[in-house]
Write an enzyme that holds these catalytic residues in place. Structure first.
Site, short mmCIF file in Angstrom:
data_model
loop_
_atom_site.label_atom_id
_atom_site.label_comp_id
_atom_site.label_asym_id
_atom_site.label_seq_id
_atom_site.Cartn_x
_atom_site.Cartn_y
_atom_site.Cartn_z
CG ASP A 26 -1.79 -1.25 1.25
OD1 ASP A 26 -2.27 -1.67 0.19
OD2 ASP A 26 -1.92 -1.83 2.34
CE LYS A 70 2.94 -2.51 -4.47
NZ LYS A 70 2.60 -2.16 -3.11
N GLY A 129 -4.25 -4.35 -4.40
CA GLY A 129 -5.20 -3.33 -4.85
C GLY A 129 -4.41 -2.11 -5.28
CG HIS A 130 -1.41 -2.21 -7.75
ND1 HIS A 130 -0.59 -2.91 -8.58
CD2 HIS A 130 -1.00 -2.51 -6.50
CE1 HIS A 130 0.28 -3.61 -7.86
NE2 HIS A 130 0.04 -3.38 -6.60
P1 IMP Z 1 -2.68 -12.84 1.92
O1 IMP Z 1 -1.72 -12.32 0.91
O2 IMP Z 1 -4.11 -12.57 1.60
O3 IMP Z 1 -2.42 -14.27 2.26
O4 IMP Z 1 -2.40 -12.03 3.28
C1 IMP Z 1 -1.19 -12.18 4.01
C2 IMP Z 1 -0.79 -10.85 4.64
O5 IMP Z 1 -0.44 -9.94 3.60
C3 IMP Z 1 -1.91 -10.16 5.43
O6 IMP Z 1 -1.31 -9.45 6.50
C4 IMP Z 1 -2.49 -9.18 4.44
O7 IMP Z 1 -3.12 -8.08 5.05
C5 IMP Z 1 -1.23 -8.75 3.71
N1 IMP Z 1 -1.49 -8.28 2.36
C6 IMP Z 1 -1.79 -9.01 1.27
N2 IMP Z 1 -1.95 -8.23 0.20
C7 IMP Z 1 -1.73 -6.96 0.61
C8 IMP Z 1 -1.71 -5.70 -0.05
O8 IMP Z 1 -1.91 -5.58 -1.26
N3 IMP Z 1 -1.41 -4.62 0.73
C9 IMP Z 1 -1.12 -4.72 2.04
N4 IMP Z 1 -1.13 -5.88 2.70
C10 IMP Z 1 -1.42 -6.99 1.99
#
Ligand code: IMP
Length: 423
Positions: free
Chosen positions: A13, A16, A40-41
């Protein structure tokens, strides 16, 4: 021409999407290399806001070809929904968006396993996005994942799904005490999305190599951030892929070559999900950062945890990623704070640490040591050159450059494409 890699230098976040969009203007090819619809870009084009989860942000530039690389885990439903959004916005992606045949596919059973794994962990849950990312990567490394190429052969796909469901349903029923997944529904899902995805599945390696041969500019786009890397992040509170720059080569299929590696660094720090966060602010300042920076997850809508910039983490990230420069984002959000703090080292018991500890128990217990900066009491969002910035802002940027020993090349002072200063 060196390959341009753009990665998140923190816990994701960092903004990017905007940096990739700006740099894509001069690119011929943009490749997303890891993660899935957990990302989420957000990109603003004029007044229009686009939130892209899977499709490379380069798609918003009409002359750019885009590839979803083999390192990505692709949720077919999310992909088709995103195409729909692009179509409605009048963005033409025909013949310029491709999925690598090596990309692994996320099935509904991955999301179910993700949810069950999280709820079974209770207080120790990771706080995942629930998008099935961990289970899909587990299948890949366990060598029973289903890839995009498998969608093109329905007979063998059926056998693979049957084999997968036998084991998944055993785990769901016997270990998690949950409802099994229906074989029939899973096969229907596979059939439906096989036909929808088919036009996009293409051998992307030959395309990449032909662009490299012709010395055309290529950008490799990361998702999440280095501190969420499965190997180098704050394990186990990480995602299951390689957001670090090293992952860019494996996940895109580009052989390691000389690259410009831009680390996107937010002027403060946020984190979504659980895990250590030494500079987290559980007070009004944290609340103000969240409000001013609109710090709510672009994928899940969760409020992001907010805190001061952590230079221990940033230095670690600069080294692990071999960053060649920094894109400093959301500097405008800090306008109006009387003082701004930056963490320069950690204190653990009587020791001073200048490195992120690998031990999660130590990382959770460290105390931040701060340097305080005078804030800049005027907005910076209308500044168009470095010289326009207040002296206090320049001092903040100079400190970041000195601590990291790399230059800040881009400074983002707002959401719009034109709110960027090249230093
Ligand atoms: P997962 O990727 O859904 O398995 O989540 C694993 C960890 O990565 C969690 O703490 C999520 O909140 C974090 N996470 C996954 N994708 C993002 C992102 O795009 N931005 C920030 N944190 C993320």
């Amino acid at each position: 021409m060196p390959v341009q890699i753009v990665i998140g230098a923190q816990w994701g976040d960092e903004g990017k999407g905007k940096i990739i969009d700006v740099l894509s203007e001069k690119m011929d090819l943009v490749i997303r290399y890891q993660g899935g619809a957990n990302a989420g870009h957000t990109v603003y084009v004029g007044d229009k806001k686009y939130v892209l989860h899977l499709i490379p942000s380069g798609i918003l530039r009409e002359n750019v070809q885009c590839i979803i690389g083999g390192g990505v885990v692709l949720d077919p439903q999310a992909f088709i929904e995103e195409l729909d959004i692009l179509s409605k916005a009048g963005i033409n992606y025909t013949d310029r968006l491709f999925i690598s045949p090596r990309t692994h596919i996320i099935f509904p059973y991955h999301k179910k396993l993700d949810a069950q794994s999280e709820s079974s962990k209770g207080k120790k849950s990771i706080g995942t996005t629930g998008r099935g990312i961990g289970p899909a990567y587990a299948d890949k490394y366990g060598r029973h994942g289903i890839r995009a190429i498998d969608l093109l052969n329905l007979d063998s796909l059926k056998i693979k799904i049957e084999d997968n469901l036998k084991f998944k349903n055993f785990v769901l029923e016997k270990f998690y005490n949950a409802e099994p997944e229906s074989l029939e529904k899973t096969l229907d899902f596979a059939k439906e999305y096989a036909s929808k995805l088919k036009p996009y599945i293409k051998e992307t390696l030959s395309l990449i190599h032909s662009y490299q041969k012709e010395d055309k500019p290529i950008l490799v786009e990361g998702a999440q951030g280095a501190l969420l890397d499965i190997d180098y992040g704050s394990f186990p509170y990480v995602t299951s892929s390689h957001p670090v720059a090293g992952g860019a080569f494996i996940g895109s299929g580009i052989a390691p070559v000389k690259s410009e590696i831009t680390g996107v660094l937010k002027a403060y720090l946020t984190r979504v999900g659980n895990g250590p966060f030494p500079t987290e602010l559980d007070d009004q300042i944290g609340e103000d950062l969240r409000k001013c920076g609109h710090e709510y997850g672009a994928t899940t809508g969760r409020p992001r945890r907010c805190g001061w910039l952590d230079m221990v983490a940033a230095r670690y990230s600069a080294q692990v990623n071999g960053l060649t420069n920094i894109a400093l984002t959301k500097l405008d959000v800090l306008s109006g704070f009387d003082t701004i703090k930056v963490c320069t080292s950690y204190k653990y018991k009587h020791e001073e640490l200048e490195w992120i500890p690998a031990d999660e128990n130590i990382f959770s217990a460290v105390e931040p040591v701060y340097k305080t900066f005078k804030g800049w009491n005027r907005p910076v969002d209308t500044c168009t050159s470095f010289s326009d910035l207040p002296d206090e802002t320049k001092e903040y940027i100079a400190f970041i450059e000195e601590s990291l020993e790399i230059p800040v090349k881009y400074i983002s002072v707002g959401q719009r494409r034109d709110q960027i200063i090249q230093k």
